[in-house]
Design a protein around this motif. Structure first.
Motif, PDB file in Angstrom:
ATOM      1  N   ASP A   1     -12.043  57.427  -6.202  1.00 60.94           N
ATOM      2  CA  ASP A   1     -13.196  58.191  -5.724  1.00 60.94           C
ATOM      3  C   ASP A   1     -12.975  58.650  -4.293  1.00 60.94           C
ATOM      4  OD1 ASP A   1     -15.891  59.208  -5.957  1.00 60.94           O
ATOM      5  OD2 ASP A   1     -16.513  57.579  -4.648  1.00 60.94           O
ATOM      6  N   LEU A   2     -12.377  57.783  -3.468  1.00 62.91           N
ATOM      7  CA  LEU A   2     -12.112  58.128  -2.072  1.00 62.91           C
ATOM      8  C   LEU A   2     -11.156  59.317  -1.979  1.00 62.91           C
ATOM      9  CD1 LEU A   2     -12.475  57.427   0.923  1.00 62.91           C
ATOM     10  CD2 LEU A   2     -10.578  55.815   0.695  1.00 62.91           C
ATOM     11  N   LEU A   3     -10.112  59.323  -2.811  1.00 67.26           N
ATOM     12  CA  LEU A   3      -9.173  60.445  -2.807  1.00 67.26           C
ATOM     13  C   LEU A   3      -9.845  61.724  -3.296  1.00 67.26           C
ATOM     14  CD1 LEU A   3      -5.873  58.783  -4.030  1.00 67.26           C
ATOM     15  CD2 LEU A   3      -6.274  59.848  -1.818  1.00 67.26           C
ATOM     16  N   ASP A   4     -10.764  61.600  -4.255  1.00 65.47           N
ATOM     17  CA  ASP A   4     -11.498  62.774  -4.732  1.00 65.47           C
ATOM     18  C   ASP A   4     -12.373  63.355  -3.627  1.00 65.47           C
ATOM     19  OD1 ASP A   4     -10.420  62.744  -7.246  1.00 65.47           O
ATOM     20  OD2 ASP A   4     -12.031  61.548  -8.127  1.00 65.47           O
TER      21      ASP A   4
ATOM     22  N   GLU B   1      -9.543  52.159   4.851  1.00 67.66           N
ATOM     23  CA  GLU B   1     -10.731  51.976   5.690  1.00 67.66           C
ATOM     24  C   GLU B   1     -10.964  53.188   6.591  1.00 67.66           C
ATOM     25  OE1 GLU B   1      -9.673  48.315   7.522  1.00 67.66           O
ATOM     26  OE2 GLU B   1     -10.580  47.071   5.947  1.00 67.66           O
ATOM     27  N   MET B   2      -9.878  53.798   7.085  1.00 66.63           N
ATOM     28  CA  MET B   2     -10.018  54.988   7.937  1.00 66.63           C
ATOM     29  C   MET B   2     -10.559  56.174   7.138  1.00 66.63           C
ATOM     30  SD  MET B   2      -6.512  54.580  10.175  1.00 66.63           S
ATOM     31  CE  MET B   2      -6.746  56.075  11.147  1.00 66.63           C
ATOM     32  N   LEU B   3      -9.999  56.390   5.938  1.00 66.59           N
ATOM     33  CA  LEU B   3     -10.492  57.490   5.102  1.00 66.59           C
ATOM     34  C   LEU B   3     -11.936  57.243   4.681  1.00 66.59           C
ATOM     35  CD1 LEU B   3      -7.508  58.413   2.740  1.00 66.59           C
ATOM     36  CD2 LEU B   3      -8.308  59.619   4.767  1.00 66.59           C
TER      37      LEU B   3
ATOM     38  N   GLN C   1     -17.043  70.364  -1.283  1.00 68.66           N
ATOM     39  CA  GLN C   1     -15.729  69.732  -1.151  1.00 68.66           C
ATOM     40  C   GLN C   1     -15.073  69.574  -2.513  1.00 68.66           C
ATOM     41  OE1 GLN C   1     -16.592  66.138   1.006  1.00 68.66           O
ATOM     42  NE2 GLN C   1     -17.206  67.252   2.848  1.00 68.66           N
ATOM     43  N   LYS C   2     -15.858  69.225  -3.512  1.00 72.44           N
ATOM     44  CA  LYS C   2     -15.319  69.086  -4.864  1.00 72.44           C
ATOM     45  C   LYS C   2     -14.877  70.443  -5.397  1.00 72.44           C
ATOM     46  CE  LYS C   2     -16.811  66.058  -7.803  1.00 72.44           C
ATOM     47  NZ  LYS C   2     -17.570  65.260  -8.791  1.00 72.44           N
ATOM     48  N   LEU C   3     -15.710  71.477  -5.212  1.00 72.99           N
ATOM     49  CA  LEU C   3     -15.398  72.810  -5.745  1.00 72.99           C
ATOM     50  C   LEU C   3     -14.134  73.379  -5.116  1.00 72.99           C
ATOM     51  CD1 LEU C   3     -19.000  74.322  -5.860  1.00 72.99           C
ATOM     52  CD2 LEU C   3     -17.546  73.813  -7.822  1.00 72.99           C
TER      53      LEU C   3
ATOM     54  N   ASN D   1      -6.195  57.164 -17.444  1.00 72.77           N
ATOM     55  CA  ASN D   1      -6.937  57.880 -16.392  1.00 72.77           C
ATOM     56  C   ASN D   1      -6.631  59.375 -16.476  1.00 72.77           C
ATOM     57  OD1 ASN D   1      -7.830  55.359 -14.654  1.00 72.77           O
ATOM     58  ND2 ASN D   1      -5.656  55.088 -15.084  1.00 72.77           N
ATOM     59  N   PRO D   2      -7.155  60.072 -17.490  1.00 69.74           N
ATOM     60  CA  PRO D   2      -6.770  61.478 -17.712  1.00 69.74           C
ATOM     61  C   PRO D   2      -7.160  62.421 -16.589  1.00 69.74           C
ATOM     62  CG  PRO D   2      -8.581  60.824 -19.166  1.00 69.74           C
ATOM     63  CD  PRO D   2      -8.076  59.575 -18.522  1.00 69.74           C
ATOM     64  N   HIS D   3      -8.052  61.986 -15.687  1.00 73.97           N
ATOM     65  CA  HIS D   3      -8.465  62.851 -14.582  1.00 73.97           C
ATOM     66  C   HIS D   3      -7.511  62.760 -13.393  1.00 73.97           C
ATOM     67  CE1 HIS D   3      -9.712  58.912 -13.358  1.00 73.97           C
ATOM     68  NE2 HIS D   3     -10.043  59.340 -12.163  1.00 73.97           N
ATOM     69  N   TYR D   4      -6.530  61.843 -13.428  1.00 75.76           N
ATOM     70  CA  TYR D   4      -5.673  61.631 -12.272  1.00 75.76           C
ATOM     71  C   TYR D   4      -4.857  62.871 -11.921  1.00 75.76           C
ATOM     72  CZ  TYR D   4      -6.177  56.598 -11.362  1.00 75.76           C
ATOM     73  OH  TYR D   4      -6.632  55.368 -10.988  1.00 75.76           O
ATOM     74  N   LYS D   5      -4.769  63.138 -10.614  1.00 79.81           N
ATOM     75  CA  LYS D   5      -3.835  64.127 -10.074  1.00 79.81           C
ATOM     76  C   LYS D   5      -2.632  63.360  -9.517  1.00 79.81           C
ATOM     77  CE  LYS D   5      -7.797  66.565  -8.271  1.00 79.81           C
ATOM     78  NZ  LYS D   5      -8.477  66.857  -7.033  1.00 79.81           N
ATOM     79  N   PRO D   6      -1.579  64.054  -9.105  1.00 76.96           N
ATOM     80  CA  PRO D   6      -0.443  63.342  -8.505  1.00 76.96           C
ATOM     81  C   PRO D   6      -0.854  62.420  -7.369  1.00 76.96           C
ATOM     82  CG  PRO D   6       0.173  65.607  -8.948  1.00 76.96           C
ATOM     83  CD  PRO D   6      -1.291  65.501  -9.261  1.00 76.96           C
ATOM     84  N   SER D   7      -1.820  62.856  -6.538  1.00 75.38           N
ATOM     85  CA  SER D   7      -2.244  62.034  -5.406  1.00 75.38           C
ATOM     86  C   SER D   7      -2.870  60.731  -5.878  1.00 75.38           C
ATOM     87  CB  SER D   7      -3.234  62.808  -4.531  1.00 75.38           C
ATOM     88  OG  SER D   7      -4.360  63.215  -5.279  1.00 75.38           O
ATOM     89  N   ASN D   8      -3.669  60.784  -6.969  1.00 75.98           N
ATOM     90  CA  ASN D   8      -4.269  59.561  -7.506  1.00 75.98           C
ATOM     91  C   ASN D   8      -3.204  58.615  -8.049  1.00 75.98           C
ATOM     92  OD1 ASN D   8      -6.461  61.934  -8.476  1.00 75.98           O
ATOM     93  ND2 ASN D   8      -7.321  60.173  -7.429  1.00 75.98           N
TER      94      ASN D   8
END
Length: 667
Positions: free
Chosen positions: A12-15, A87-89, A296-298, A550-557
């Protein structure tokens, strides 16, 4: 001792975190096509080779090979560990970092149960639309609105029949645990003082609200009689937050691989009606005003947003509120425009009147944000007088100051300079001294950014990686950034990077799956791979398992998951390198998409594994397949011919004969 940070929180934080914002707070980024570029902060260079890909939420340096997601960048740049970076993010996002304890595990299980009960509710409503005696009213309404069965199925439209306890009985079934879940999921209204509990949605058409993973998290309901309210939404629940979710975004992502533009409309029916006419890029908020979280999501999925409002006073007021929310999100590379429809029209009625081509023409004429902004700022002001110009500057300063530093902000300063006759350089200081209300609210709580231009710890930089298998056609994929048009950098760096990042077939399918997680659904036969001791194949299978879960994962996730579960391991660094393959622009044959590249590479890999095994072992594996394909049956025939007259091989022939007879009987 503090517990483990839940993976769901990290996801969720990365999203919520945009890597462009994270990186640009520490170094100067410049737009370069779809990506952003800068001189790498991790090694000395004169020309930029550091790239940030917003769509992948990933950074990579073509000079030194540093790469990763937003978490990895904070770790490397600020020289902090994984937990501190989280914690910073989280501080930037205004979130507290949870820790897993026994209680947290129970909460995770409860959320899973909530998703399950909401999906059961969704299935019930869809079934009622098909079978309930009173569903004709709902079906006729949908037909009168011109909706086809296909689009109704795409959006999962259902029907909540009249009555107080239909869902309660059908899904709750007298089970106290399920009744509690229905209540917590917002599907019931509970009045403890009257000892009453009844369905929230009654005699309404239902619209499931889905998150970015496609899970049902809530519902909207449109009344079919004179009851009020006309539209009803699920309340806030542990899995549904109106200020963060958008109706239609999941469906748009399913239909469009590349979303160049999204249209913000006002309601469910507008989204669905546009989809009916082939316009699949519309979304709507869920009974709440636009929020920064929405934008931010869009902007993670598109670079252009068109707000589509009614042209009446209410529509203008909504547009003004949206403008105020949008300004702080207007970093370089994204844009907003405003389309005002004639009074009495909405997207649903307009697209039926003028068709999709006409509607798209209207969209192309939408007013740019900058024009709408100055139109609002100068309303009622005589800009020909000195007093009027001063008033305009005072009105405009907080609005422009809320826009992130960049070219767009500079252009608005230049526009204000032209309208007021004051030099842009003088206006720059004046504007910077004026804070918008939103900036004043967040100034006290914003954490200080940690800036450092020193080298990161050695462990933060991925090691060179170049292993490959000999005599492998897919090992011919050599990634050389100098061939990809990714920008100029020192010749010495070029030569270092030309160290033949050759990929084996296993690495190639891993890179494709990592960059395009949706390819997981194409992987069918995996028996041979599961038997292999090849560590590269084992990595591919572990990645496949994570993506399928986790089908919603992007490379970053995915990288965040590996960092959280495996730390700064060699495997994590390999995945970082493979995640950058698309930035390195791997060669592709003309007319072939990623699906075909992946399938061909997978087929090649399977064939190679099959050739390395004895015929008997291959036969046993094929006989373990419940329903064989034509290709597998042909393979069995081919292996039959290779068998000898030995007793063991004769036994195998009997097995094959029996197996083929069973396959014919099943067909």
């Amino acid at each position: 001792m503090a517990g483990r940070i839940p993976q769901s929180f990290i996801d969720d934080l990365l999203d919520r975190s945009d890597i462009v914002d994270i990186v640009s707070a520490r170094i100067d980024l410049k737009k370069a096509g779809k990506s952003y570029k800068a001189c790498c902060p991790f090694h000395d260079e004169k020309t930029p080779s550091f790239t940030v890909a917003q769509d992948k939420q990933f950074y990579y340096c073509f000079g030194c090979g540093a790469g990763g997601n937003a978490l990895g960048f904070v770790m490397a740049f600020d020289r902090v560990d994984f937990v501190t970076a989280i914690e910073m993010l989280a501080g930037n996002a205004g979130l507290e970092v949870p820790r897993e304890a026994q209680r947290d595990s129970v909460q995770v299980a409860k959320k899973d149960n909530l998703y399950d009960i909401l999906e059961q509710s969704q299935q019930y409503f869809r079934q009622q639309l098909k079978q309930h005696n009173g569903a004709a009213t709902a079906v006729n309404y949908l037909k009168n609105r011109g909706l086809s069965g296909k689009v109704a199925q795409q959006f999962g439209i259902g029907y909540a029949p009249p009555g107080w306890d239909n869902l309660l009985k059908a899904v709750g079934a007298g089970d106290p645990g399920k009744l509690q879940l229905l209540d917590e999921g917002g599907m019931l209204v509970t009045k403890p003082e009257e000892s009453k509990q009844y369905d929230r949605f009654r005699h309404r058409i239902t619209f499931p609200i889905r998150d970015q993973r496609g899970r049902t998290i809530g519902f909207g309901g449109r009344v079919l009689d004179d009851s009020t309210p006309k539209y009803l939404n699920s309340p806030e629940t542990p899995v549904f937050h109106k200020g963060r979710e958008l109706y239609g975004l999941y469906e748009a992502r399913q239909k469009l691989s590349n979303i160049s533009q999204l249209i913000m409309v006002e309601g469910y029916m507008d989204v669905i009606a546009l989809a009916q006419f082939g316009i699949h890029n519309a979304v709507a908020t869920l009974g709440t005003a636009l929020t920064a979280d929405h934008l931010q999501k869009l902007f993670r999925y598109t670079s252009e947003l068109v707000f589509c409002f009614d042209g009446d006073k209410a529509g203008r007021r909504a547009a003004e509120r949206s403008l105020e929310v949008a300004l702080p999100q207007m970093r370089d590379g994204v844009s907003c425009r405003f389309l005002f429809l004639q009074e009495g029209e909405d997207p649903d009625t307009l697209v039926r009147k003028i068709g999709p081509e006409g509607f798209n023409r209207q969209l192309s004429r939408a007013q740019p944000l900058s024009e709408f902004l100055f139109e609002q700022l100068s309303a009622g002001i005589d800009c020909s007088s000195a007093d009027g110009k001063a008033r305009l500057a005072k009105q405009a300063a907080p609005a422009i100051n809320s826009i992130p530093q960049g070219v767009f902000r500079q252009l608005l300063l230049a526009e204000l300079a032209e309208r007021t006759g004051i030099a842009a350089e003088q206006l720059k200081e004046y504007v910077a001294s004026h804070q918008s209300p939103g900036q004043r609210r967040t100034a006290a709580t914003a954490p200080a950014s940690s800036h450092s231009s020193s080298q990161p710890p050695a462990s933060a930089l991925p090691p060179e990686y170049s292993g490959h298998l000999e005599n492998d056609p897919y090992a011919d994929y050599e990634f050389d950034p100098s061939d990809g048009g990714e920008g100029d950098y020192d010749a010495a760096q070029q030569r270092r990077q030309r160290s033949k990042m050759r990929l084996s077939s296993a690495q190639f399918v891993t890179a494709l799956l990592l960059n395009h997680p949706q390819l997981a659904e194409l992987v069918e036969q995996r028996e041979l791979m599961q038997l292999s001791a090849d560590p590269e194949l084992k990595l591919f299978l572990r990645l496949l398992k994570v993506v399928e879960a986790n089908p919603h994962y992007k490379p970053s996730n995915i990288i965040a998951y590996w960092m959280g579960t495996h730390g700064a391991s060699e495997e994590t660094e390999q995945l970082k390198k493979l995640a950058a393959m698309e930035l390195l622009q791997p060669p592709k044959q003309a007319g072939r998409d990623d699906d075909q590249e992946f399938l061909d590479a997978l087929r090649h890999l399977q064939q190679k594994l099959a050739r390395s095994q004895p015929a008997g072992q291959q036969i046993e594996q094929l006989l373990a397949v419940t329903r064989a394909s034509e290709a597998q049956i042909k393979q069995l025939h081919k292996l039959w011919l290779s068998l000898s007259a030995s007793e063991a091989d004769e036994a195998l022939k009997v097995k094959i004969k029996q197996y083929l007879a069973e396959q014919r009987a099943n067909k």
